[in-house]
Design a protein around this motif. Structure first.
Motif, PDB file in Angstrom:
ATOM      1  N   LEU A 151       1.145  -0.503   0.095  1.00  0.00           N
ATOM      2  CA  LEU A 151      -0.022  -0.055   0.181  1.00  0.00           C
ATOM      3  C   LEU A 151       0.940   1.411   0.000  1.00  0.00           C
ATOM      4  O   LEU A 151       0.697   2.236  -0.784  1.00  0.00           O
ATOM      5  CB  LEU A 151      -0.641  -0.199   1.291  1.00  0.00           C
ATOM      6  CG  LEU A 151      -2.135  -1.023   1.644  1.00  0.00           C
ATOM      7  CD1 LEU A 151      -2.730  -1.084   2.689  1.00  0.00           C
ATOM      8  CD2 LEU A 151      -3.183  -0.527   0.305  1.00  0.00           C
ATOM      9  N   LYS A 152       2.238   1.028   1.226  1.00  0.00           N
ATOM     10  CA  LYS A 152       2.788   2.362   0.631  1.00  0.00           C
ATOM     11  C   LYS A 152       3.428   2.411  -0.745  1.00  0.00           C
ATOM     12  O   LYS A 152       4.266   3.832  -0.626  1.00  0.00           O
ATOM     13  CB  LYS A 152       3.529   2.454   1.972  1.00  0.00           C
ATOM     14  CG  LYS A 152       4.368   3.766   2.601  1.00  0.00           C
ATOM     15  CD  LYS A 152       5.272   3.428   4.097  1.00  0.00           C
ATOM     16  CE  LYS A 152       5.749   4.697   4.072  1.00  0.00           C
ATOM     17  NZ  LYS A 152       6.086   4.633   5.112  1.00  0.00           N
ATOM     18  N   LEU A 153       3.949   1.652  -1.325  1.00  0.00           N
ATOM     19  CA  LEU A 153       5.120   1.617  -2.248  1.00  0.00           C
ATOM     20  C   LEU A 153       3.702   2.374  -3.452  1.00  0.00           C
ATOM     21  O   LEU A 153       4.863   3.426  -4.010  1.00  0.00           O
ATOM     22  CB  LEU A 153       5.035   0.536  -2.464  1.00  0.00           C
ATOM     23  CG  LEU A 153       5.418   0.640  -4.137  1.00  0.00           C
ATOM     24  CD1 LEU A 153       7.033   0.802  -3.596  1.00  0.00           C
ATOM     25  CD2 LEU A 153       6.291  -1.727  -4.792  1.00  0.00           C
ATOM     26  N   TYR A 154       2.645   2.189  -3.485  1.00  0.00           N
ATOM     27  CA  TYR A 154       1.997   2.872  -4.204  1.00  0.00           C
ATOM     28  C   TYR A 154       1.239   4.171  -3.760  1.00  0.00           C
ATOM     29  O   TYR A 154      -0.498   3.670  -4.347  1.00  0.00           O
ATOM     30  CB  TYR A 154       0.758   2.048  -5.274  1.00  0.00           C
ATOM     31  CG  TYR A 154       2.141   0.721  -5.550  1.00  0.00           C
ATOM     32  CD1 TYR A 154       2.451   0.999  -6.886  1.00  0.00           C
ATOM     33  CD2 TYR A 154       1.644  -0.358  -5.095  1.00  0.00           C
ATOM     34  CE1 TYR A 154       3.486  -0.194  -7.461  1.00  0.00           C
ATOM     35  CE2 TYR A 154       2.390  -1.542  -5.805  1.00  0.00           C
ATOM     36  CZ  TYR A 154       3.322  -1.355  -6.947  1.00  0.00           C
ATOM     37  OH  TYR A 154       3.678  -2.441  -7.652  1.00  0.00           O
ATOM     38  N   LYS A 155       1.421   4.732  -2.753  1.00  0.00           N
ATOM     39  CA  LYS A 155       0.511   5.736  -2.315  1.00  0.00           C
ATOM     40  C   LYS A 155       0.364   6.696  -3.014  1.00  0.00           C
ATOM     41  O   LYS A 155      -0.679   7.879  -3.091  1.00  0.00           O
ATOM     42  CB  LYS A 155       1.368   6.098  -0.758  1.00  0.00           C
ATOM     43  CG  LYS A 155       2.965   6.639  -0.907  1.00  0.00           C
ATOM     44  CD  LYS A 155       3.555   7.090   0.150  1.00  0.00           C
ATOM     45  CE  LYS A 155       4.740   8.095   0.272  1.00  0.00           C
ATOM     46  NZ  LYS A 155       5.328   8.549   0.904  1.00  0.00           N
ATOM     47  N   ASN A 156       1.173   6.847  -4.089  1.00  0.00           N
ATOM     48  CA  ASN A 156       1.058   8.668  -4.911  1.00  0.00           C
ATOM     49  C   ASN A 156      -0.125   8.443  -6.103  1.00  0.00           C
ATOM     50  O   ASN A 156      -0.203   8.984  -6.735  1.00  0.00           O
ATOM     51  CB  ASN A 156       2.581   9.471  -5.580  1.00  0.00           C
ATOM     52  CG  ASN A 156       3.166   9.594  -3.995  1.00  0.00           C
ATOM     53  OD1 ASN A 156       2.527  10.084  -3.252  1.00  0.00           O
ATOM     54  ND2 ASN A 156       4.602   8.952  -4.370  1.00  0.00           N
ATOM     55  N   MET A 157       0.065   7.093  -6.332  1.00  0.00           N
ATOM     56  CA  MET A 157      -0.640   6.067  -7.527  1.00  0.00           C
ATOM     57  C   MET A 157      -2.445   7.050  -7.060  1.00  0.00           C
ATOM     58  O   MET A 157      -2.355   7.884  -8.752  1.00  0.00           O
ATOM     59  CB  MET A 157      -0.788   5.276  -8.063  1.00  0.00           C
ATOM     60  CG  MET A 157      -1.505   4.426  -9.459  1.00  0.00           C
ATOM     61  SD  MET A 157      -1.110   5.195 -11.084  1.00  0.00           S
ATOM     62  CE  MET A 157       0.347   4.821 -11.035  1.00  0.00           C
ATOM     63  N   PRO A 158      -3.439   6.839  -6.372  1.00  0.00           N
ATOM     64  CA  PRO A 158      -4.271   8.171  -6.814  1.00  0.00           C
ATOM     65  C   PRO A 158      -4.231   9.074  -7.100  1.00  0.00           C
ATOM     66  O   PRO A 158      -5.141   9.352  -7.726  1.00  0.00           O
ATOM     67  CB  PRO A 158      -4.978   7.466  -5.495  1.00  0.00           C
ATOM     68  CG  PRO A 158      -3.783   5.916  -4.638  1.00  0.00           C
ATOM     69  CD  PRO A 158      -2.928   6.187  -5.604  1.00  0.00           C
TER      70      PRO A 158
END
Length: 435
Positions: free
Chosen positions: A366-373
Motif C-alpha cells: 500500500l505504501k509503495l503505491y501511495k502516490n498512484m491514486p
C-alpha cells in the motif's frame, strides 16, 4: 435475531466479506467465541466487486482452497486497452506456468464469500445473516469511550472487541464518530453486469482453453474522460462486465454511470463479445480508491477496522487488488486479538493489529503505491487526451494509402506535438515515480 441477548462473545465481526470471514476463521481456529453478523441474505449477496483474487493470502488461510473453493477460472491472459471513440489499442499478455503463490483466479463474490464464511462456521464461528447492525454500542465519554457491542434494531449483543468489516460504506463508524466522513475524492462507484453464455462460446470468443481465464482492464473516453475505467472478467460460463468511475467526478459527467456502462458494452470492439449473452445481474457498489493515504486510524478502544472499511484497496491502472488485501488484514486482526486475549489485555489490540499490518507485505504494498491514486486523480489527460493520442498514432502506424510512406519517427513527433513534448515527459515522469 437468534442470539441470546445475555450471551457475551469474545469478538463480534460486522460483515462477512473476505476480511471479516478471514478474521472469523482464524479466531475460530483458536477457539475464540466469535459472532459474525452479515446484513445480506447470505455472505456475498451484496458484494458485486472483486472479480479477481490474487491467492497468496488465501493460501495461508485455507491451504487446500484449490480443491474446495468456488473458483471460476485461473487467469492466464491479461489485456489492457486504451479507447478513444470506436478505436481500441490493446496490449495482451498470455502465460501458463505460474508459481502457486503468484496465481490469481476469477471469482463470483456471491459464491466465494459464502464459501469462505462457511469455512469460518465449520471452525466454530457463529454466522448470522440477513441481520443489519444499526449502531455500535459505546460506553464512557471522551478518551475513555469504548465500543462494547452492537445494536441490531431492538437487539443488543456485547463482546470484548468488535471487528468492523462493513465494507466501503463506513456508516457505522461515521455515525459513532469514530472516523471522519468519507472523502468522495477517495471513493469510486462501480457498476457491473453479468452475461451468461455457453461455456464453449465464451472460450472460443476469447481464445481460452479449458478453465483458463482472462482479466481485461480498459481506460479512455468510455468514462466520459473522467477518472475510471472498464473491466471484463471471465467466469466459467459468464462474463462480468463493468465500469468504475470516481465518485467526486460523477456530477461533472454528461452521462450517468449506467449510461457509461451501456456505451462500453455497445462499443464496436466489445459488443460482439457479448452477442447473444443473457443478462443475469446488474449491480452497483462503492469502491475505495484512495489507497494508503486514505486509510483511517485502524482502531481504538474496543474495535479495529479491516478490509475495505480501512480503505485497503489498490487500483494501479493495470491491475486492481482488494480481496488479497482484505484477507491479509483479517488474518492480521485475528493474530492481534489472539495475543490480546492470551495476555488478558484487550486494550492492546489496536497497537498489536497495527504492528501486524506494519510487519506484513500489506503495508509495504500500500505504501509503495501511495502516490498512484493522486497521480490518476490529478491528471485528467490520462482519460481524455492520451487515449486519443495513442489511437491516432496507431492509426497512422498501420495505415497504408498510396500517398507515400512517412517515417515512423515523423508520425510519432506529429502526434507528440499535439500533446506537447514537455507535458508528455512531465506526465510520464510523474507516472513512473508513482509506481
Amino acid at each position: 435475531m437468534a442470539i441470546d441477548r445475555n450471551e457475551r462473545f469474545d469478538v463480534i465481526v460486522v460483515g462477512a466479506g473476505p476480511a471479516g470471514a478471514a478474521a472469523a476463521l482464524r479466531l475460530a481456529e483458536q477457539r475464540v467465541k466469535v459472532l459474525v453478523i452479515e446484513r445480506g441474505m447470505a455472505p456475498g449477496a451484496k458484494n458485486m466487486m472483486g472479480g479477481r483474487i490474487y491467492t497468496h493470502s488465501l493460501e495461508k488461510l485455507v491451504p487446500d482452497f484449490r480443491d474446495r473453493a468456488p473458483l471460476e477460472r485461473k487467469v492466464t491472459k491479461e489485456r489492457i486497452s486504451i479507447g478513444a471513440g470506436n478505436e481500441l489499442t490493446t496490449i495482451e499478455y498470455s502465460y501458463q506456468d505460474v508459481k502457486e503463490n503468484e496465481e490469481s483466479y476469477v471469482v463470483l463474490r456471491a459464491k466465494f464469500d459464502k464459501w469462505l464464511a462457511e469455512e469460518a462456521e465449520k471452525k466454530g464461528a457463529l454466522l448470522v445473516s440477513n441481520v443489519q447492525v444499526t449502531e455500535l454500542i459505546t460506553e464512557g465519554e471522551g478518551k475513555k469511550r469504548r465500543v462494547v457491542g452492537v445494536r441490531c434494531h431492538d437487539d443488543e449483543v456485547y463482546a470484548k472487541l468488535v471487528i468492523i468489516a462493513e465494507g466501503a460504506n463506513t456508516v457505522l463508524l461515521e455515525e459513532a464518530g469514530l472516523t471522519d466522513p468519507t472523502d468522495p475524492k477517495t471513493m469510486a462507484v462501480g457498476v457491473k453486469e453479468v452475461y451468461k453464455f455457453k461455456k464453449e462460446d465464451l472460450e472460443n470468443r476469447l481464445m481460452l482453453s479449458s478453465d483458463e481465464g482472462m482479466a481485461w482492464l480498459t481506460l479512455g473516453d468510455m468514462t466520459d474522460g473522467l477518472l475510471g475505467g472498464g473491466f471484463i472478467y471471465t467466469n466459467k460460463d459468464s462474463l462480468s462486465v463493468g465500469m468504475v468511475v470516481g465518485l467526486e467526478d460523477i456530477g461533472l459527467a454528461d452521462k450517468s454511470v449506467d449510461e457509461m456502462l451501456e456505451a462500453f458494452t455497445s462499443h464496436p470492439r466489445i459488443a460482439p463479445l457479448l452477442k447473444n449473452g443473457q443478462l443475469k445481474e446488474h449491480s452497483a457498489h462503492l469502491v475505495p480508491e484512495g489507497g494508503y493515504k486514505a486509510m483511517p486510524k485502524l482502531g481504538g478502544k474496543g474495535y479495529i477496522i479491516v478490509g475495505d472499511a480501512a480503505r485497503m484497496c489498490m487500483n494501479l491502472g493495470y491491475t486492481i487488488r482488494g480481496m488479497d488485501l482484505a484477507i491479509e488484514s483479517g488474518m492480521c486482526a485475528a493474530e492481534a486479538v489472539n495475543v490480546a486475549l492470551r495476555d488478558e489485555n484487550m486494550d492492546r489490540v489496536t497497537k498489536l493489529y497495527e504492528k501486524q499490518i506494519k510487519a506484513s507485505w500489506l503495508r509495504h504494498d500500500l505504501k509503495l503505491y501511495k502516490n498512484m491514486p493522486k497521480f490518476l486523480a490529478t491528471n485528467p489527460r490520462i482519460f481524455n487526451e492520451y487515449p486519443a493520442f495513442v489511437n491516432n498514432l496507431m492509426h497512422d502506424v498501420f495505415t497504408v494509402n498510396g500517398d507515400g510512406a512517412v517515417p515512423l519517427m515523423k508520425k510519432l513527433l506529429r502526434h507528440v506535438k499535439d500533446i506537447g513534448l514537455f507535458r508528455l515527459i512531465r506526465d510520464a515522469w510523474k507516472g513512473v515515480r508513482s509506481l
